[in-house]
Scaffold this motif. Structure first.
Motif, PDB file in Angstrom:
ATOM      1  N   GLU A   3       0.676  -1.228   0.036  1.00  0.00           N
ATOM      2  CA  GLU A   3       0.010   0.053   0.014  1.00  0.00           C
ATOM      3  C   GLU A   3       0.962   1.334  -0.248  1.00  0.00           C
ATOM      4  N   LEU A   4       1.846   1.348   0.794  1.00  0.00           N
ATOM      5  CA  LEU A   4       2.899   2.378   0.899  1.00  0.00           C
ATOM      6  C   LEU A   4       3.599   2.840  -0.373  1.00  0.00           C
ATOM      7  N   LEU A   5       3.810   1.505  -1.052  1.00  0.00           N
ATOM      8  CA  LEU A   5       4.381   1.803  -2.566  1.00  0.00           C
ATOM      9  C   LEU A   5       3.494   2.389  -3.657  1.00  0.00           C
ATOM     10  N   GLN A  56       6.178  15.176   0.552  1.00  0.00           N
ATOM     11  CA  GLN A  56       6.696  15.077  -0.958  1.00  0.00           C
ATOM     12  C   GLN A  56       5.436  14.873  -1.954  1.00  0.00           C
ATOM     13  N   ALA A  57       4.702  13.733  -1.646  1.00  0.00           N
ATOM     14  CA  ALA A  57       3.332  13.300  -2.322  1.00  0.00           C
ATOM     15  C   ALA A  57       2.162  14.368  -1.964  1.00  0.00           C
ATOM     16  N   ARG A  58       2.312  15.319  -1.004  1.00  0.00           N
ATOM     17  CA  ARG A  58       1.129  15.870  -0.555  1.00  0.00           C
ATOM     18  C   ARG A  58      -0.227  15.209  -0.266  1.00  0.00           C
ATOM     19  N   TYR A  59       0.045  13.945   0.386  1.00  0.00           N
ATOM     20  CA  TYR A  59      -0.862  12.972   0.996  1.00  0.00           C
ATOM     21  C   TYR A  59      -0.936  13.383   2.553  1.00  0.00           C
ATOM     22  N   VAL A  64      -0.846   8.051   4.600  1.00  0.00           N
ATOM     23  CA  VAL A  64       0.396   7.341   4.542  1.00  0.00           C
ATOM     24  C   VAL A  64       0.621   6.386   5.816  1.00  0.00           C
ATOM     25  N   LEU A  65       0.370   6.657   6.760  1.00  0.00           N
ATOM     26  CA  LEU A  65       0.412   5.958   8.138  1.00  0.00           C
ATOM     27  C   LEU A  65      -0.454   4.676   8.277  1.00  0.00           C
ATOM     28  N   ASP A  66      -1.798   4.876   7.513  1.00  0.00           N
ATOM     29  CA  ASP A  66      -2.410   3.688   7.415  1.00  0.00           C
ATOM     30  C   ASP A  66      -2.025   2.695   6.382  1.00  0.00           C
TER      31      ASP A  66
END
Length: 174
Positions: A3-5, A56-59, A64-66
């Motif tokens: 998911e992170l990738l 960087q990805a503006r998420y 990102v943590l999830d």
């Protein structure tokens, strides 16, 4: 794919950024990203890496943590309707009102975008024009998604289970 990738790859694909450049700007190495692609996470990445990816990805940080929690095995998946419903029930009335205002603003924005798209026959979004939704409610033009309808329906059912006595008392008082 983890998911992170997947989040990182979505950003790279959308903006045409190279993996090595993204990794450097996020505060990690390209090798870290390549490792995530080749084997599953065994533990959560360092906080500075997660913060760097979000920045960087503006998420949002929570997204990102999830994703990292899912990859490391601390979560099985993104929240299901039942979990979202439970989280919403724990909110204060003021928080519920704020969410309702935000949801209304988002619905207005989505409707405005759709109207602009529908009024411009040459407009193409993602390779295809957006279809006109026939299943709109007559009063507001807003058609909730199925999971919102489920949340609303369960709320109505719960109120109806409680409400018959109180509604009868209210009718006698009025």
């Amino acid at each position: 794919m983890s998911e992170l990738l997947r989040l990182v790859q979505n950003h790279l694909d959308r903006w045409g950024v190279k993996k090595a450049e993204f990794a450097r700007r996020a505060g990690t190495t390209p090798q870290t990203l390549y490792t995530w692609a080749s084997r599953p996470l065994r533990q959560l990445p360092d906080k500075h890496i997660l913060d760097g990816i979000a920045r960087q990805a503006r998420y949002p940080d929570w997204l990102v943590l999830d994703a990292a929690l899912i990859d490391a095995g601390y979560r099985s998946s993104y929240p299901e309707v039942a979990e979202i419903r439970q989280r919403l029930r724990m909110l204060t009335p003021d928080d519920c009102r704020e969410i309702a205002r935000e949801a209304g603003d988002l619905a207005d924005y989505a409707e405005l975008r759709q109207q602009r798209t529908l009024s411009d026959p040459d407009h193409v979004a993602g390779g295809a024009t957006l279809p006109h939704t026939q299943a709109r409610t007559a009063d507001s033009g807003y058609q909730p998604s199925p999971w919102i309808e489920d949340l609303l329906d369960n709320g109505r059912k719960a109120r109806q289970a409680i409400a018959p006595e109180s509604e009868g008392e209210h009718a006698r008082e009025g």
